[in-house]
Design a protein around this motif. Structure first.
Motif: not given
Length: 391
Positions: A58-60, A201-204, A320-321, A357-360
């Motif tokens: 989870h590093s930025r 939770s699957m992603v986590e 977000v990863p 590199g992710g998205g919401v």
């Protein structure tokens, strides 16, 4: 058009095929030859495949990262050297395949996996909730396959004596073990209500066996606090409590008796009619009287819903990863209250994730209540189609 290939319960079927050292039995049907949308179905149940978890980073990243190209990727499978999955412990599922999916790819891993989407139901639901919608997706996107799952304590998976606690996290791990057992790499996770938190939770929990990029759809659920609707609206917790007060298994004389009791208690007719789809006749049809039982484990479901209310997964949205795109869909007439702070936090995450590199992204489904895939399937289909067309 579609043909159907069934995975029946363990020990049945006509053709035995080894997949990764495990015997799977396929029940052949004449409809296979028709090559319509293929449905691979089996009341497999949840396994203890491997407890090893792979941590997400989870590093930025300070500098802007170029978004990775969207392409099929081979990913390392969860190791299986310590605990081997048992076919009697795998979650029940259907696998709906588009007409262009090579059937042998389910059995022969020398053939690249077709892109796979996992569809997860909510509390008191089952994989059948997604059946017609998944077939429609398979017809529109014939190179895809769609994995429909009965979560623990629900549907055909309710017969599995699962170890507690029955939480969002343990339910997500169930599904991760299932996809590892089937050796598929989900590119899309779609979860409705409770299933939405399961997808997060699957992603986590594990970066693998999830592919990158992976798109997550959380349908009418927030990552954090669950706020029940206002007066006159159905409350799932109250529904579960009321069902627990009804006569015990095998003592319900008809579905209509249950519908009437629910409506009299103040629940809507739509919810009452939906709930009784979980009733199954327990005595022979020739019997002079009828008896029905629930197919779900209500005690386990009560525990799952309590976990749903208390589970906070905002960290996945705030951080977000890389390679993960999270989409939230709010029903216009949602059963749950979406607080202003929820919407503001999601919108704030949109800009931040795009640079890393992710998205919401936030969506609103008009003319729909909480049961989005039943209230406005056409609108939901249009919104989701962009996901499958872009991969």
């Amino acid at each position: 058009m579609a043909g159907i290939l069934n995975f029946p319960s363990c020990g049945q079927g006509e053709i035995s095929i080894a997949v990764a050292g495990r015997g799977l039995r396929f029940f052949s049907t004449s409809s296979i030859k028709q090559r319509m949308t293929t449905t691979v179905s089996r009341p497999f149940e949840d396994d203890i495949f491997h407890s090893h978890r792979l941590a997400l980073s989870h590093s930025r990243r300070i500098s802007k990262i170029t978004r990775p190209s969207i392409q099929m990727a081979l990913v390392e499978r969860l190791p299986c050297d310590k605990k081997v999955a048992k076919t009697s412990e795998i979650l029940a599922y259907d696998l709906v395949q588009g007409a262009l999916v090579k059937r042998s790819s389910v059995m022969d891993k020398s053939i690249p996996d077709p892109p796979t989407a996992v569809l997860l139901h909510g509390i008191l639901g089952s994989r059948k909730n997604w059946g017609s919608f998944a077939r429609r997706l398979a017809q529109e996107f014939p190179t895809w396959q769609f994995l429909l799952v009965d979560l623990r304590c629900h549907g055909d998976s309710a017969s599995i004596k699962k170890r507690g606690p029955h939480t969002v996290g343990s339910t997500a791990l169930d599904v991760l073990k299932l996809v590892a057992y089937l050796r598929v790499t989900p590119r899309v996770l779609i979860g409705h209500s409770f299933g939405g938190k399961v997808a997060l939770s699957m992603v986590e929990q594990a970066a693998k066996p999830l592919a990158r990029p992976v798109r997550v759809w959380v349908l009418d659920a927030t990552p954090g606090k669950v706020r029940a609707g206002g007066d006159g609206e159905d409350h799932p917790a109250e529904l579960i409590a009321f069902l627990s007060r009804l006569p015990k298994q095998g003592q319900l004389s008809s579905k209509q008796v249950v519908v009437d009791a629910l409506v009299q208690e103040g629940f809507s007719m739509d919810v009452a009619q939906w709930v009784v789809t979980n009733l199954r006749q327990t005595n022979p049809p020739s019997s002079s009287s009828l008896n029905f039982s629930w197919v779900f484990d209500l005690n386990g479901i009560a525990e799952m819903y309590k976990s749903y209310e208390g589970t906070n997964l905002w960290k996945i949205v705030d951080d977000v990863p890389r390679g993960v795109h999270v989409n939230f869909l709010k029903a216009e007439r949602s059963l749950h209250r979406w607080a202003l702070e929820d919407l503001q936090r999601i919108h704030a995450a949109e800009e931040l994730a795009a640079d890393e590199g992710g998205g919401v992204q936030m969506h609103v489904l008009e003319d729909a209540g909480h049961w989005v895939h039943a209230d406005n399937p056409d609108g939901l289909f249009r919104i989701l189609s962009s996901t499958f067309g872009g991969i």
